[in-house]
Design a protein around this motif. Structure first.
Motif, mmCIF file in Angstrom:
data_model
loop_
_atom_site.group_PDB
_atom_site.id
_atom_site.type_symbol
_atom_site.label_atom_id
_atom_site.label_comp_id
_atom_site.label_asym_id
_atom_site.label_seq_id
_atom_site.Cartn_x
_atom_site.Cartn_y
_atom_site.Cartn_z
ATOM 1 N N GLY A 216 54.003 73.746 15.002
ATOM 2 C CA GLY A 216 54.079 73.729 13.543
ATOM 3 C C GLY A 216 55.371 74.287 12.983
ATOM 4 N N THR A 218 58.900 74.739 11.585
ATOM 5 C CA THR A 218 59.805 73.817 10.912
ATOM 6 C C THR A 218 61.185 74.421 10.738
ATOM 7 O OG1 THR A 218 57.843 73.406 9.594
ATOM 8 C CG2 THR A 218 59.795 72.157 9.037
ATOM 9 N N MET A 261 57.081 65.656 7.678
ATOM 10 C CA MET A 261 56.279 66.006 6.506
ATOM 11 C C MET A 261 57.153 66.631 5.422
ATOM 12 S SD MET A 261 52.946 68.428 6.176
ATOM 13 C CE MET A 261 52.285 68.778 4.550
ATOM 14 N N PHE A 262 58.027 67.545 5.843
ATOM 15 C CA PHE A 262 58.951 68.197 4.915
ATOM 16 C C PHE A 262 59.797 67.152 4.190
ATOM 17 C CE2 PHE A 262 63.259 70.372 4.644
ATOM 18 C CZ PHE A 262 62.977 70.992 3.443
ATOM 19 N N VAL A 265 57.604 65.492 1.628
ATOM 20 C CA VAL A 265 57.237 66.364 0.508
ATOM 21 C C VAL A 265 58.403 66.486 -0.459
ATOM 22 C CG1 VAL A 265 56.659 68.725 -0.173
ATOM 23 C CG2 VAL A 265 55.544 67.719 1.793
ATOM 24 N N THR A 287 46.850 71.909 15.080
ATOM 25 C CA THR A 287 46.919 73.365 15.285
ATOM 26 C C THR A 287 45.528 73.978 15.275
ATOM 27 O OG1 THR A 287 47.402 73.557 12.945
ATOM 28 C CG2 THR A 287 49.237 73.786 14.437
ATOM 29 N N VAL B 143 48.000 77.930 10.485
ATOM 30 C CA VAL B 143 48.364 76.680 9.802
ATOM 31 C C VAL B 143 49.885 76.625 9.621
ATOM 32 C CG1 VAL B 143 48.165 75.426 7.634
ATOM 33 C CG2 VAL B 143 46.168 76.533 8.613
ATOM 34 N N PRO B 144 50.515 75.493 9.965
ATOM 35 C CA PRO B 144 51.970 75.399 9.837
ATOM 36 C C PRO B 144 52.443 75.673 8.411
ATOM 37 C CG PRO B 144 51.110 73.516 11.040
ATOM 38 C CD PRO B 144 49.931 74.281 10.546
ATOM 39 N N THR B 145 53.569 76.360 8.293
ATOM 40 C CA THR B 145 54.028 76.786 6.967
ATOM 41 C C THR B 145 54.426 75.612 6.085
ATOM 42 O OG1 THR B 145 56.228 77.125 7.863
ATOM 43 C CG2 THR B 145 54.795 79.036 7.751
ATOM 44 N N VAL B 146 54.839 74.504 6.716
ATOM 45 C CA VAL B 146 55.246 73.361 5.892
ATOM 46 C C VAL B 146 54.045 72.824 5.112
ATOM 47 C CG1 VAL B 146 54.947 71.677 7.762
ATOM 48 C CG2 VAL B 146 56.514 71.167 5.934
ATOM 49 N N VAL B 147 52.845 72.981 5.684
ATOM 50 C CA VAL B 147 51.635 72.555 4.971
ATOM 51 C C VAL B 147 51.392 73.452 3.753
ATOM 52 C CG1 VAL B 147 49.149 72.220 5.183
ATOM 53 C CG2 VAL B 147 50.636 71.620 7.087
ATOM 54 N N TYR B 148 51.642 74.755 3.927
ATOM 55 C CA TYR B 148 51.533 75.654 2.776
ATOM 56 C C TYR B 148 52.549 75.293 1.700
ATOM 57 C CZ TYR B 148 48.352 78.817 5.206
ATOM 58 O OH TYR B 148 47.278 79.354 5.836
ATOM 59 N N TYR B 150 53.539 72.283 0.994
ATOM 60 C CA TYR B 150 52.927 71.151 0.301
ATOM 61 C C TYR B 150 51.940 71.649 -0.757
ATOM 62 C CZ TYR B 150 49.726 67.162 -0.204
ATOM 63 O OH TYR B 150 48.918 66.168 -0.697
ATOM 64 N N PHE B 151 51.102 72.624 -0.361
ATOM 65 C CA PHE B 151 50.127 73.178 -1.319
ATOM 66 C C PHE B 151 50.827 73.783 -2.517
ATOM 67 C CE2 PHE B 151 47.201 74.055 2.441
ATOM 68 C CZ PHE B 151 46.630 72.810 2.296
ATOM 69 N N LEU B 154 52.475 70.777 -4.623
ATOM 70 C CA LEU B 154 51.672 69.675 -5.138
ATOM 71 C C LEU B 154 50.256 70.067 -5.534
ATOM 72 C CD1 LEU B 154 52.893 66.948 -2.635
ATOM 73 C CD2 LEU B 154 53.530 67.218 -5.027
ATOM 74 N N VAL B 155 49.813 71.269 -5.212
ATOM 75 C CA VAL B 155 48.465 71.676 -5.621
ATOM 76 C C VAL B 155 48.518 72.889 -6.544
ATOM 77 C CG1 VAL B 155 46.173 72.359 -4.859
ATOM 78 C CG2 VAL B 155 47.497 70.760 -3.480
ATOM 79 N N VAL B 156 49.172 73.990 -6.074
ATOM 80 C CA VAL B 156 49.122 75.236 -6.840
ATOM 81 C C VAL B 156 49.954 75.140 -8.112
ATOM 82 C CG1 VAL B 156 49.646 77.691 -6.796
ATOM 83 C CG2 VAL B 156 48.613 76.608 -4.813
ATOM 84 N N ILE B 181 48.584 84.223 -0.090
ATOM 85 C CA ILE B 181 47.402 83.724 0.622
ATOM 86 C C ILE B 181 47.703 83.585 2.109
ATOM 87 C CG2 ILE B 181 45.829 81.764 0.822
ATOM 88 C CD1 ILE B 181 46.200 81.303 -2.151
ATOM 89 N N MET B 245 59.640 77.817 4.691
ATOM 90 C CA MET B 245 59.343 76.459 4.243
ATOM 91 C C MET B 245 58.685 76.427 2.862
ATOM 92 S SD MET B 245 60.838 75.050 6.524
ATOM 93 C CE MET B 245 60.754 73.411 5.826
ATOM 94 N N ILE B 249 60.527 74.390 -0.148
ATOM 95 C CA ILE B 249 59.911 73.201 -0.738
ATOM 96 C C ILE B 249 59.629 73.402 -2.222
ATOM 97 C CG2 ILE B 249 57.786 71.826 -0.768
ATOM 98 C CD1 ILE B 249 57.718 72.127 2.288
#
Lengths: 307, 319
Positions: A216, A218, A261-262, A265, A287, B143-148, B150-151, B154-156, B181, B245, B249
């Motif tokens: 994961g 990046t 993904m980055f 986004v 993961t 959880v990978p930081t790049v997913v956070y 995204y949150f 695009l969400v928060v 979080i 990340m 982002i």
């Protein structure tokens, strides 16, 4: 004389019980926020991304059109990099842990090694990226390649592998070693015939956790200059001509899942958000599966082993 | 081991000087092999020292090139960071401010919630709840930081824009909350360790005096675990400061000297990512500037990590 003090203490007890009940609610609330917010966020991710994932998404190259874009080079890149990371990082980490647990005497050198391991575990991952950029990419001239990315992540997971392996080795009782020595075994025979096989499950847990972290990551890979848009695959590791095996892929440019993904986004516009979410679902899925497996292994070990 | 002891027995029976020598030779090769293995393992262990030394060396050597062009005074006092512009300024303050604001927002979320959750887990919850919650927290930390990221973007942030319609799409509040979080599982796990290390006797003493669980937790366990709790916060700060990340982002890419979390701003880490995504020639001042920024980041996290570990060691020693 006791009556007034009793009447005085009764409301206080009631108040304290209310405070206690309130705190329980607040405590459960905080835990719910920690776990629940994320459940909510993953729901959003799944809602946006799950419908995008199909065979075409997995087997396509990125594209300027969101609907046609896929993650083929990204997952191939991630797989190859994990291979390099595992081949380099795991033996180094396990060997270092064996040295520290079984061989090291209390010297300033051992102390120094321990301090650096602890410290490296807390170094931000982007700093590893700068190390790789300065050292691997330019001084050693390896370029922005799969090899460099794999080596970078190998260094990054080293502290995790060392710490978890040490814990697993430390759990093996001293009596086992003494019995082996008593029969005339050398140190290495004791370690390789007894300590390592008995702690294998624990070491495996640590390795899975470390690799799931690496997959994961990046920031360090972005820093060494990985591209977000790659429309080709690295050369295949197997060829039709002798010697049938090729290492050209090691020096190939690449991209990986989190970087893909980055890239999606950070593109303006709504179109690519769905692609990003789809890549996110796959990443989180991977993961979480790896971590779940590690947690399960540890749970089973704890139940089975009774020295 | 069998071969050598058999050889020794043989030697005694036959008492040939030759056999004795042979056994001794075998023992020597075995000892040599042991020494080679130990040497190899030692070299593997040295990797961590080498990595640390190399990190310091690379950061310093590239930064020295940078500071030959940029006086240290400008670096720490200039209020603009525009190394890639025609009229470059090299003041680290805007990036530092961005890093501190996003981290502060994160800590304002993670410390109160994390501490309360840790107290609940350690002092109130049943062991069954703990068995479920702790692995769940561990999963969240993985959880990978790049997913956070995204949150956050695009969400928060869209959710926050409902509260503050003026909030720009890139801002420091959204990513700050997400960082909070994100480091919460880490803070909870370290704080809970600290509180569980407080001996049961102290709690029993408190219960015997008629204190409730909450009173015991708040007046006995928390004070006794203070240094461990502070260590958890400090290590949490170090994580928040180095987080990349999420801010790259969602916080924006423009260095902006502000303390207002509702504005966009770049952090040290976001700047490094931004430059790395471009194509700067090796040896240019822009290339060197990411190492200078990285050096500042490394010094900050080193300091926090050392402080955190000293504190952790202290609470371990007390009990």
């Amino acid at each position: 004389m006791s009556t007034p003090s009793l009447s005085h203490s009764t409301p206080s007890i009631a108040r304290r019980k209310i405070a206690e009940a309130l705190f329980k609610i607040v405590g459960l609330g905080s835990l719910t926020i920690a776990v629940g917010t994320l459940a909510l966020l993953f729901g959003a991710l799944l809602y946006q991304g799950a419908s995008q994932i199909d065979w075409q998404f997995l087997m396509s190259f990125p594209s300027r059109h969101a609907a046609e874009a896929g993650i083929l080079p990204a997952w191939v890149g991630s797989t190859l990099i994990m291979l390099v990371t595992a081949v380099v990082g795991i033996p180094l980490g396990v060997a270092a842990a064996i040295y520290l647990e079984e061989y090291a005497r209390k010297t300033w050198m051992t102390e120094l090694i321990e301090v650096t391991v602890t410290n490296l575990a807390g170094v931000p991952s982007i700093i590893y990226g700068l190390l790789a950029l300065g050292l691997f990419v330019y001084i050693l001239g390896l370029g922005e390649s799969i090899l460099v990315a794999g080596l970078t992540l190998a260094l990054l997971i080293l502290p995790v592998v060392i710490v978890t392996t040490r814990e697993a080795i430390r759990a093996i009782p001293v009596e086992i070693r003494e019995a082996a020595y008593g029969l005339g075994a050398t140190k290495w025979q004791t370690v390789s015939h007894h300590v390592l096989p008995y702690s294998a499950a624990g070491i495996l847990t640590g390795i899975i956790l470390a690799l799931s972290r690496a997959i994961g990551e990046t920031a360090p890979i972005v820093t060494i200059g990985a591209l977000t848009f790659i429309a080709f695959l690295p050369p295949a590791p197997f060829t039709t001509q002798p010697p049938y095996i090729s290492f050209d892929w090691l020096l190939s440019p690449f991209t990986i899942m989190p970087i893909q993904m980055f890239g999606w986004v950070s593109r303006p516009g709504e179109d690519f958000a769905g692609n990003a979410a789809a890549a996110g679902v796959l990443l989180v899925g991977m993961t979480l599966t790896m971590n779940g497996l590690a947690i399960y292994l540890r749970y089973r070990m704890r139940k089975q082993v009774s020295w | 081991m069998n071969t050598s002891s058999m050889a020794e027995q043989e030697a005694m029976h036959i008492s040939k000087p030759n056999a004795i020598e042979e056994a001794a030779a075998r023992r020597r090769t075995r000892q040599q092999r042991e020494r080679v293995i130990e040497g190899g393992l030692f070299l593997a262990a040295l990797t961590s020292v080498a990595t640390t030394v190399l990190i310091i060396a690379v950061l310093l050597s590239e930064s020295i090139g940078f500071f030959k062009t940029v006086p240290l005074r400008d670096f720490f006092t200039d209020t603009l960071w525009t190394p890639l512009f025609a009229n470059p300024h090299y003041g680290i303050l805007p990036l530092l401010a961005g890093t501190l604001v996003t981290s502060a927002v994160g800590l304002l979320v993670a410390i109160p919630l994390g501490t309360v959750a840790a107290i609940y887990l350690s002092e109130f919850s049943s062991s069954r709840v703990r068995e479920i919650i702790k692995p769940a927290l561990e999963l969240l930390g993985a959880v990978p930081t790049v997913v956070y990221g995204y949150f956050a973007l695009l969400v928060v942030t869209p959710a926050l824009q409902r509260l503050w319609p003026d909030l720009p799409g890139f801002n420091m509040l959204g990513p700050g909350i997400v960082i909070g979080i994100m480091i919460m599982p880490f803070v909870i796990s370290l704080s809970e360790d600290a509180m569980r290390a407080v001996p049961m006797v102290l709690r029993e003493g408190s219960y015997a005096m008629g204190a409730t669980r909450l009173q015991t937790a708040w007046r006995v366990v928390v004070p006794a675990a203070t240094s461990g709790l502070v260590a958890a916060y400090v290590l949490g700060i170090s994580r928040a400061v180095g987080e990349t990340m999420v801010v790259a982002i969602a916080a924006g890419q423009n260095p902006n000297l502000t303390w207002n979390p509702l504005e966009p701003a770049a952090t040290i880490t976001a700047y490094i990512v931004q430059v790395a995504l471009g194509d700067l020639p090796h040896g240019s001042i822009g290339y060197q500037s990411i190492f200078a920024a990285g050096l500042v980041l490394a010094v900050m996290t080193f300091a926090f990590n050392i402080l955190g570990h000293v504190l952790r060691k202290r609470f371990r020693e007390v009990y």
